[in-house]
Scaffold this motif. Structure first.
Motif, PDB file in Angstrom:
ATOM      1  N   THR A  82      66.324   1.329  64.441  1.00 33.98           N
ATOM      2  CA  THR A  82      65.125   1.979  65.349  1.00 33.98           C
ATOM      3  C   THR A  82      65.211   1.596  66.648  1.00 33.98           C
ATOM      4  OG1 THR A  82      63.550   0.088  64.836  1.00 33.98           O
ATOM      5  CG2 THR A  82      63.438   2.126  63.320  1.00 33.98           C
ATOM      6  N   SER A  83      64.623   2.359  67.597  1.00 38.31           N
ATOM      7  CA  SER A  83      64.504   1.825  69.022  1.00 38.31           C
ATOM      8  C   SER A  83      64.463   0.252  69.301  1.00 38.31           C
ATOM      9  CB  SER A  83      63.530   2.576  69.758  1.00 38.31           C
ATOM     10  OG  SER A  83      63.725   2.432  71.282  1.00 38.31           O
ATOM     11  N   GLY A  84      65.544  -0.245  70.102  1.00 37.12           N
ATOM     12  CA  GLY A  84      65.628  -1.909  70.030  1.00 37.12           C
ATOM     13  C   GLY A  84      66.378  -2.426  69.171  1.00 37.12           C
ATOM     14  N   SER A  85      66.691  -1.899  68.343  1.00 40.17           N
ATOM     15  CA  SER A  85      67.526  -2.527  67.328  1.00 40.17           C
ATOM     16  C   SER A  85      68.929  -2.759  67.918  1.00 40.17           C
ATOM     17  CB  SER A  85      67.678  -1.796  65.921  1.00 40.17           C
ATOM     18  OG  SER A  85      66.516  -1.853  65.278  1.00 40.17           O
ATOM     19  N   ILE A  86      69.401  -4.025  67.269  1.00 43.01           N
ATOM     20  CA  ILE A  86      70.720  -4.478  67.830  1.00 43.01           C
ATOM     21  C   ILE A  86      71.651  -4.807  66.434  1.00 43.01           C
ATOM     22  CG2 ILE A  86      72.068  -6.014  69.331  1.00 43.01           C
ATOM     23  CD1 ILE A  86      69.769  -6.003  71.049  1.00 43.01           C
ATOM     24  N   VAL A  87      72.932  -4.361  66.584  1.00 43.06           N
ATOM     25  CA  VAL A  87      73.559  -5.030  65.405  1.00 43.06           C
ATOM     26  C   VAL A  87      75.135  -5.253  65.991  1.00 43.06           C
ATOM     27  CG1 VAL A  87      74.551  -2.610  64.614  1.00 43.06           C
ATOM     28  CG2 VAL A  87      74.423  -4.641  63.152  1.00 43.06           C
ATOM     29  N   THR A  88      75.749  -6.338  65.516  1.00 43.26           N
ATOM     30  CA  THR A  88      77.001  -6.702  66.233  1.00 43.26           C
ATOM     31  C   THR A  88      77.896  -6.757  65.058  1.00 43.26           C
ATOM     32  OG1 THR A  88      75.895  -7.989  67.843  1.00 43.26           O
ATOM     33  CG2 THR A  88      78.141  -8.585  67.388  1.00 43.26           C
ATOM     34  N   PHE A  89      79.177  -6.346  65.385  1.00 40.43           N
ATOM     35  CA  PHE A  89      80.337  -6.207  64.486  1.00 40.43           C
ATOM     36  C   PHE A  89      81.503  -6.902  65.040  1.00 40.43           C
ATOM     37  CE2 PHE A  89      77.912  -2.450  63.525  1.00 40.43           C
ATOM     38  CZ  PHE A  89      77.680  -2.298  62.083  1.00 40.43           C
ATOM     39  N   ILE A  90      82.478  -7.551  64.051  1.00 42.25           N
ATOM     40  CA  ILE A  90      83.626  -7.902  64.584  1.00 42.25           C
ATOM     41  C   ILE A  90      84.753  -7.391  63.507  1.00 42.25           C
ATOM     42  CG2 ILE A  90      83.735  -9.973  62.709  1.00 42.25           C
ATOM     43  CD1 ILE A  90      85.285 -11.412  65.490  1.00 42.25           C
TER      44      ILE A  90
ATOM     45  N   TRP B 149      85.008  -3.127  60.075  1.00 47.18           N
ATOM     46  CA  TRP B 149      84.074  -3.587  61.084  1.00 47.18           C
ATOM     47  C   TRP B 149      83.067  -4.353  60.101  1.00 47.18           C
ATOM     48  CZ3 TRP B 149      84.640  -3.890  66.083  1.00 47.18           C
ATOM     49  CH2 TRP B 149      85.286  -2.855  66.647  1.00 47.18           C
ATOM     50  N   GLN B 150      83.038  -5.696  60.329  1.00 43.28           N
ATOM     51  CA  GLN B 150      82.216  -6.642  59.578  1.00 43.28           C
ATOM     52  C   GLN B 150      80.915  -7.026  60.242  1.00 43.28           C
ATOM     53  OE1 GLN B 150      85.151  -9.747  58.640  1.00 43.28           O
ATOM     54  NE2 GLN B 150      85.232  -8.879  56.438  1.00 43.28           N
ATOM     55  N   GLU B 151      79.643  -6.705  59.718  1.00 39.55           N
ATOM     56  CA  GLU B 151      78.523  -6.880  60.524  1.00 39.55           C
ATOM     57  C   GLU B 151      78.478  -8.665  60.831  1.00 39.55           C
ATOM     58  OE1 GLU B 151      73.851  -6.787  59.924  1.00 39.55           O
ATOM     59  OE2 GLU B 151      74.955  -5.949  58.538  1.00 39.55           O
ATOM     60  N   THR B 152      78.160  -9.100  61.867  1.00 38.33           N
ATOM     61  CA  THR B 152      78.024 -10.446  62.213  1.00 38.33           C
ATOM     62  C   THR B 152      76.557 -10.905  62.464  1.00 38.33           C
ATOM     63  OG1 THR B 152      78.438 -10.057  64.276  1.00 38.33           O
ATOM     64  CG2 THR B 152      80.365 -10.707  62.896  1.00 38.33           C
ATOM     65  N   SER B 153      75.907  -9.998  62.961  1.00 41.39           N
ATOM     66  CA  SER B 153      74.360 -10.138  63.282  1.00 41.39           C
ATOM     67  C   SER B 153      73.771  -9.008  63.494  1.00 41.39           C
ATOM     68  CB  SER B 153      74.222 -11.162  64.388  1.00 41.39           C
ATOM     69  OG  SER B 153      74.525 -10.668  65.579  1.00 41.39           O
ATOM     70  N   ARG B 154      72.271  -8.838  63.436  1.00 45.65           N
ATOM     71  CA  ARG B 154      71.347  -7.869  63.644  1.00 45.65           C
ATOM     72  C   ARG B 154      69.890  -8.338  63.834  1.00 45.65           C
ATOM     73  NH1 ARG B 154      70.149  -4.785  57.809  1.00 45.65           N
ATOM     74  NH2 ARG B 154      72.464  -5.261  57.435  1.00 45.65           N
ATOM     75  N   THR B 155      69.353  -7.584  64.704  1.00 47.48           N
ATOM     76  CA  THR B 155      67.782  -7.851  65.057  1.00 47.48           C
ATOM     77  C   THR B 155      67.185  -6.453  64.692  1.00 47.48           C
ATOM     78  OG1 THR B 155      68.128  -6.852  67.468  1.00 47.48           O
ATOM     79  CG2 THR B 155      68.446  -9.284  67.016  1.00 47.48           C
ATOM     80  N   PRO B 156      65.994  -6.741  64.115  1.00 44.73           N
ATOM     81  CA  PRO B 156      64.994  -5.603  63.826  1.00 44.73           C
ATOM     82  C   PRO B 156      64.996  -4.572  64.651  1.00 44.73           C
ATOM     83  CG  PRO B 156      63.769  -7.435  63.695  1.00 44.73           C
ATOM     84  CD  PRO B 156      65.155  -7.945  64.085  1.00 44.73           C
TER      85      PRO B 156
ATOM     86  N   THR C 272      78.880  -4.103  69.744  1.00 46.35           N
ATOM     87  CA  THR C 272      77.407  -4.251  69.619  1.00 46.35           C
ATOM     88  C   THR C 272      76.873  -2.946  69.807  1.00 46.35           C
ATOM     89  OG1 THR C 272      77.662  -6.577  70.552  1.00 46.35           O
ATOM     90  CG2 THR C 272      75.389  -5.564  70.699  1.00 46.35           C
ATOM     91  N   LEU C 273      76.013  -2.642  68.850  1.00 47.14           N
ATOM     92  CA  LEU C 273      75.471  -1.352  69.130  1.00 47.14           C
ATOM     93  C   LEU C 273      73.999  -1.593  69.329  1.00 47.14           C
ATOM     94  CD1 LEU C 273      76.869   0.598  66.011  1.00 47.14           C
ATOM     95  CD2 LEU C 273      77.772   0.759  68.481  1.00 47.14           C
ATOM     96  N   GLN C 274      73.264  -0.833  70.095  1.00 43.97           N
ATOM     97  CA  GLN C 274      71.937  -0.884  70.531  1.00 43.97           C
ATOM     98  C   GLN C 274      71.352   0.651  70.401  1.00 43.97           C
ATOM     99  OE1 GLN C 274      70.679  -2.429  74.160  1.00 43.97           O
ATOM    100  NE2 GLN C 274      68.532  -2.562  73.674  1.00 43.97           N
ATOM    101  N   CYS C 275      70.363   0.572  69.639  1.00 45.05           N
ATOM    102  CA  CYS C 275      69.647   1.798  69.294  1.00 45.05           C
ATOM    103  C   CYS C 275      68.597   2.131  70.362  1.00 45.05           C
ATOM    104  CB  CYS C 275      69.027   2.014  67.990  1.00 45.05           C
ATOM    105  SG  CYS C 275      68.191   3.402  67.441  1.00 45.05           S
ATOM    106  N   VAL C 276      68.496   3.163  70.965  1.00 43.56           N
ATOM    107  CA  VAL C 276      67.666   3.536  72.082  1.00 43.56           C
ATOM    108  C   VAL C 276      67.018   4.843  71.588  1.00 43.56           C
ATOM    109  CG1 VAL C 276      67.317   4.023  74.643  1.00 43.56           C
ATOM    110  CG2 VAL C 276      68.970   2.226  73.680  1.00 43.56           C
ATOM    111  N   ASP C 277      65.627   4.719  71.571  1.00 42.14           N
ATOM    112  CA  ASP C 277      64.813   5.875  71.638  1.00 42.14           C
ATOM    113  C   ASP C 277      64.684   6.470  70.005  1.00 42.14           C
ATOM    114  OD1 ASP C 277      63.503   5.699  73.971  1.00 42.14           O
ATOM    115  OD2 ASP C 277      65.115   6.951  74.701  1.00 42.14           O
TER     116      ASP C 277
END
Length: 75
Positions: free
Chosen positions: A52-60, A68-75, A25-30
């Motif tokens: 962008t800041s606050g975005s989160i993406v998850t891979f498996i 790494w295959q993306e499973t979900s993301r938030t804007p 899981t990657l979270q973008c900060v700033d």
């Protein structure tokens, strides 16, 4: 990078290989981060992901496809 400037992942692979079914899981900060389809990453949809800041993406990780295959993301 801590620079508060936009950053594009461009190495091959973009993210180091993992273990079968490992979750990342990657979270973008700033600052902004761009991840592109290919080079060990599969995105849904297969267009560059601009985080962008606050975005989160998850891979498996899939060892059969070596990606790494993306499973979900938030804007």
């Amino acid at each position: 990078t801590g620079s508060l400037q936009a950053f594009t992942l461009g190495q091959t692979p973009q993210i180091a290989s993992g273990l079968e079914r490992q979750v990342l899981t990657l979270q973008c900060v700033d600052s902004g981060v761009t991840i592109s389809q290919g080079s060990g990453v599969t995105l849904m949809p297969p267009t560059p992901l601009r985080m962008t800041s606050g975005s989160i993406v998850t891979f498996i990780y899939n060892t059969g496809a070596a990606v790494w295959q993306e499973t979900s993301r938030t804007p």
